[in-house]
Design an enzyme around this catalytic site. Structure first.
Site, PDB file in Angstrom:
ATOM      1  N   LYS A   8     -76.836  78.190 105.807  1.00  0.00           N
ATOM      2  CA  LYS A   8     -75.977  78.678 104.722  1.00  0.00           C
ATOM      3  C   LYS A   8     -75.380  80.043 105.092  1.00  0.00           C
ATOM      4  CE  LYS A   8     -78.489  75.895 101.408  1.00  0.00           C
ATOM      5  NZ  LYS A   8     -79.565  75.731 100.424  1.00  0.00           N
TER       6      LYS A   8
ATOM      7  N   GLN B 198     -83.737  79.302  97.200  1.00  0.00           N
ATOM      8  CA  GLN B 198     -83.994  78.079  97.969  1.00  0.00           C
ATOM      9  C   GLN B 198     -85.204  77.338  97.407  1.00  0.00           C
ATOM     10  OE1 GLN B 198     -82.016  76.848 100.310  1.00  0.00           O
ATOM     11  NE2 GLN B 198     -83.329  75.104 100.755  1.00  0.00           N
TER      12      GLN B 198
ATOM     13  N   ASP C 285     -75.623  77.368  92.680  1.00  0.00           N
ATOM     14  CA  ASP C 285     -76.356  76.114  92.854  1.00  0.00           C
ATOM     15  C   ASP C 285     -76.112  75.165  91.686  1.00  0.00           C
ATOM     16  OD1 ASP C 285     -77.864  75.382  95.053  1.00  0.00           O
ATOM     17  OD2 ASP C 285     -79.528  76.721  94.554  1.00  0.00           O
TER      18      ASP C 285
HETATM   19  N1  GUN Z   1     -83.406  72.663  98.508  1.00  0.00           N
HETATM   20  C1  GUN Z   1     -82.898  71.439  98.806  1.00  0.00           C
HETATM   21  N2  GUN Z   1     -81.640  71.315  98.362  1.00  0.00           N
HETATM   22  C2  GUN Z   1     -81.339  72.479  97.753  1.00  0.00           C
HETATM   23  C3  GUN Z   1     -80.172  72.953  97.100  1.00  0.00           C
HETATM   24  O1  GUN Z   1     -79.145  72.273  96.965  1.00  0.00           O
HETATM   25  N3  GUN Z   1     -80.247  74.223  96.610  1.00  0.00           N
HETATM   26  C4  GUN Z   1     -81.368  74.973  96.730  1.00  0.00           C
HETATM   27  N4  GUN Z   1     -81.361  76.191  96.195  1.00  0.00           N
HETATM   28  N5  GUN Z   1     -82.463  74.554  97.335  1.00  0.00           N
HETATM   29  C5  GUN Z   1     -82.446  73.316  97.842  1.00  0.00           C
END
Ligand code: GUN
Length: 296
Positions: A63, A107, A130
């Site tokens: 990311k 996350q 998110d």
């Molecule tokens: N862990 C797995 N997929 C995601 C996501 O789309 N966002 C976040 N914050 N954590 C994740």
């Protein structure tokens, strides 16, 4: 590959049948970078990771790398595995008030001791890139989304890029998670698909999946869906990312299903890249909204 209902509208070359998320991500990131440069804004994403889960660390690194590619600033906060809910929320509170931060991403998964509901609800909805805050999920369900979760929105964007119109399709989603299954159902409904959501307690799953014009699988079980579960000509979206003996594979048995599907996402290189591209788009959207509050 078999012809699906959307072939009525658009002619595809065979290579288009494999929905190439990597190619589409690059195209969208290139456009986004140009748009960010033109805007004069300085979007900035903050990530919070709790503990040292290698998969989570890898995702967060990806990311940040994408941020760099599109000229979005990024800051990463790492908390020890021993952090509790209050520790995480304290960090979020600081980021909520920081005018230089456009988007906040915590996350997942979080360690068991951390209350995920409290943590998600503490993110300012206007920085919730998110799309997991209940206000944003509620807006999505009500049909006027503010931020939509990145994986489901990324799937919609991928379908749009390939001109796959889901209206009137029977979409069957396998998996009811907060991150994928539930919000994707809302997005597909808003585009006039008929949606069935299945889960671990669904009886006779194959009878439902084999009726799907659009089959989305997000269960986290390697090669869970084989050809007997797929209707000929279906569009198949594989959200799984499983590691089997060091090799990545999806929730769909790609090789076996390829011949039955009219279009299919590979793993890796399908949905995953779209999730990250959509996070970047959400972060820029947040920056634009924060730059002129009241206009949204
Ligand atoms: N862990 C797995 N997929 C995601 C996501 O789309 N966002 C976040 N914050 N954590 C994740």
């Amino acid at each position: 590959m078999k012809s699906g209902p959307w072939h009525r509208f658009i002619r595809f070359t065979p290579s288009d049948m494999i929905l190439d998320g990597t190619k589409v991500r690059q195209k969208r990131l290139d456009l986004l970078r140009e748009e960010i440069d033109r805007s004069g804004l300085c979007p900035r994403l903050a990530t919070i990771i709790v503990g040292r889960d290698p998969a989570s660390e890898l995702y967060v690194r990806m990311k940040h790398a994408a941020c760099e590619q599109v000229h979005i600033g990024s800051v990463g906060i790492t908390l020890p595995a021993s952090a509790n809910s209050a520790d995480v929320i304290r960090e979020i509170d600081v980021l909520n008030c920081d005018p230089d931060i456009s988007g906040i991403l915590v996350q997942l998964p979080l360690p068991r001791e951390v209350d995920i509901v409290q943590v998600i609800e503490s993110v300012a909805p206007e920085k919730d890139v998110d799309g997991f805050h209940p206000l944003n999920l509620g807006r999505l369900l009500a049909g006027h989304p503010f931020f939509s979760p990145c994986t489901p929105l990324g799937i919609m964007n991928l379908l749009d890029e390939y001109r796959i119109d889901v209206a009137r399709m029977h979409a069957v989603i396998v998996g009811r998670s907060l991150e994928v299954g539930r919000p994707l159902g809302a997005l597909l409904l808003s585009r006039d698909a008929t949606v069935t959501t299945c889960h671990s307690k669904t009886g006779n799953l194959a009878a439902l999946t084999s009726q799907a014009d659009l089959l989305v699988v997000a269960v986290g079980k390697p090669r869970f869906v084989g050809p007997a579960m797929v209707k000929e000509g279906a569009v198949v979206i594989d959200v799984g990312t499983n590691r089997v003996g060091g090799v990545l594979c999806g929730d769909v048995d790609f090789e076996q299903v390829l011949d039955r599907a009219s279009a299919i996402t590979p793993v890796p290189g399908g949905v995953g890249p779209m999730t990250i591209a959509t996070l970047m788009e959400n972060t820029f959207l947040a920056a634009r909204r924060l730059s002129c509050p009241g206009a949204w």
